[in-house]
Design an enzyme around this catalytic site. Sequence first.
Site, mmCIF file in Angstrom:
data_model
loop_
_atom_site.group_PDB
_atom_site.id
_atom_site.type_symbol
_atom_site.label_atom_id
_atom_site.label_comp_id
_atom_site.label_asym_id
_atom_site.label_seq_id
_atom_site.Cartn_x
_atom_site.Cartn_y
_atom_site.Cartn_z
ATOM 1 N N VAL A 121 -38.805 -38.388 -18.222
ATOM 2 C CA VAL A 121 -38.940 -39.225 -17.030
ATOM 3 C C VAL A 121 -40.267 -39.949 -17.257
ATOM 4 O O VAL A 121 -41.325 -39.401 -16.979
ATOM 5 C CB VAL A 121 -38.928 -38.399 -15.730
ATOM 6 C CG1 VAL A 121 -39.123 -39.296 -14.517
ATOM 7 C CG2 VAL A 121 -37.621 -37.613 -15.614
ATOM 8 N N PRO A 122 -40.208 -41.158 -17.816
ATOM 9 C CA PRO A 122 -41.393 -41.793 -18.401
ATOM 10 C C PRO A 122 -42.386 -42.391 -17.394
ATOM 11 O O PRO A 122 -42.539 -43.608 -17.279
ATOM 12 C CB PRO A 122 -40.795 -42.869 -19.308
ATOM 13 C CG PRO A 122 -39.485 -43.190 -18.688
ATOM 14 C CD PRO A 122 -38.988 -41.917 -18.065
ATOM 15 N N CYS A 123 -43.091 -41.524 -16.711
ATOM 16 C CA CYS A 123 -44.105 -41.964 -15.759
ATOM 17 C C CYS A 123 -45.265 -42.670 -16.458
ATOM 18 O O CYS A 123 -46.021 -43.397 -15.815
ATOM 19 C CB CYS A 123 -44.604 -40.795 -14.923
ATOM 20 S SG CYS A 123 -45.288 -39.442 -15.887
ATOM 21 N N HIS A 124 -45.376 -42.486 -17.761
ATOM 22 C CA HIS A 124 -46.444 -43.167 -18.508
ATOM 23 C C HIS A 124 -46.240 -44.689 -18.512
ATOM 24 O O HIS A 124 -47.152 -45.431 -18.839
ATOM 25 C CB HIS A 124 -46.524 -42.639 -19.945
ATOM 26 C CG HIS A 124 -45.313 -42.911 -20.771
ATOM 27 N ND1 HIS A 124 -44.212 -42.064 -20.780
ATOM 28 C CD2 HIS A 124 -45.006 -43.939 -21.597
ATOM 29 C CE1 HIS A 124 -43.297 -42.567 -21.591
ATOM 30 N NE2 HIS A 124 -43.754 -43.706 -22.105
#
Length: 170
Positions: A133-136
């Site tokens: 879950v690419p919160c970056h």
Amino acid sequence: MTTATIQTVDTPDGAFTILADDRGRVLASGWTADRASILARLSARDLPSAIEAGRTDAAAAVAAYYDGDLAAIDEVAVSQDGTEMQLAGWAALRRIAPGRPLTYSEFASELGSASAVRAAASICARNAPALFVPCHRVLRSDGTLGGFAWGLPVKQRLLDREAGVPALVA
């Protein structure tokens, strides 16, 4: 909850640990070999009753991602428990394309409330299955990195890799 599996793999950004449930869904993950740091990403009610070291299916997606298949992480199942807004936010994070990060304001707009920037940032901060879950992929409105649970150097390298910076592309 039943028994979860924990696995640490080596990546160009350091050790990466994955905690997956008995159905193979990633519960938490991040750039550390410290099991306690991974477990700390979960609420007490979401902690597995037992944890065993072993192999996770998600580890293959991590290897593929670092080998240049940035979409490999997209199909990895995750399990997150939260409010309706958090769940919508985590789903929205998975739709952000590699190399096309959003600002927190843009992310808040994606969630239907451009003024909910703090809520958008909180959704990112509470994201347990990092990378999958690419919160970056969410930045401050001025284009600076903002925060990242696993450190700003890792966030920058992920963003550079996804933007196709030659030194990081395998």
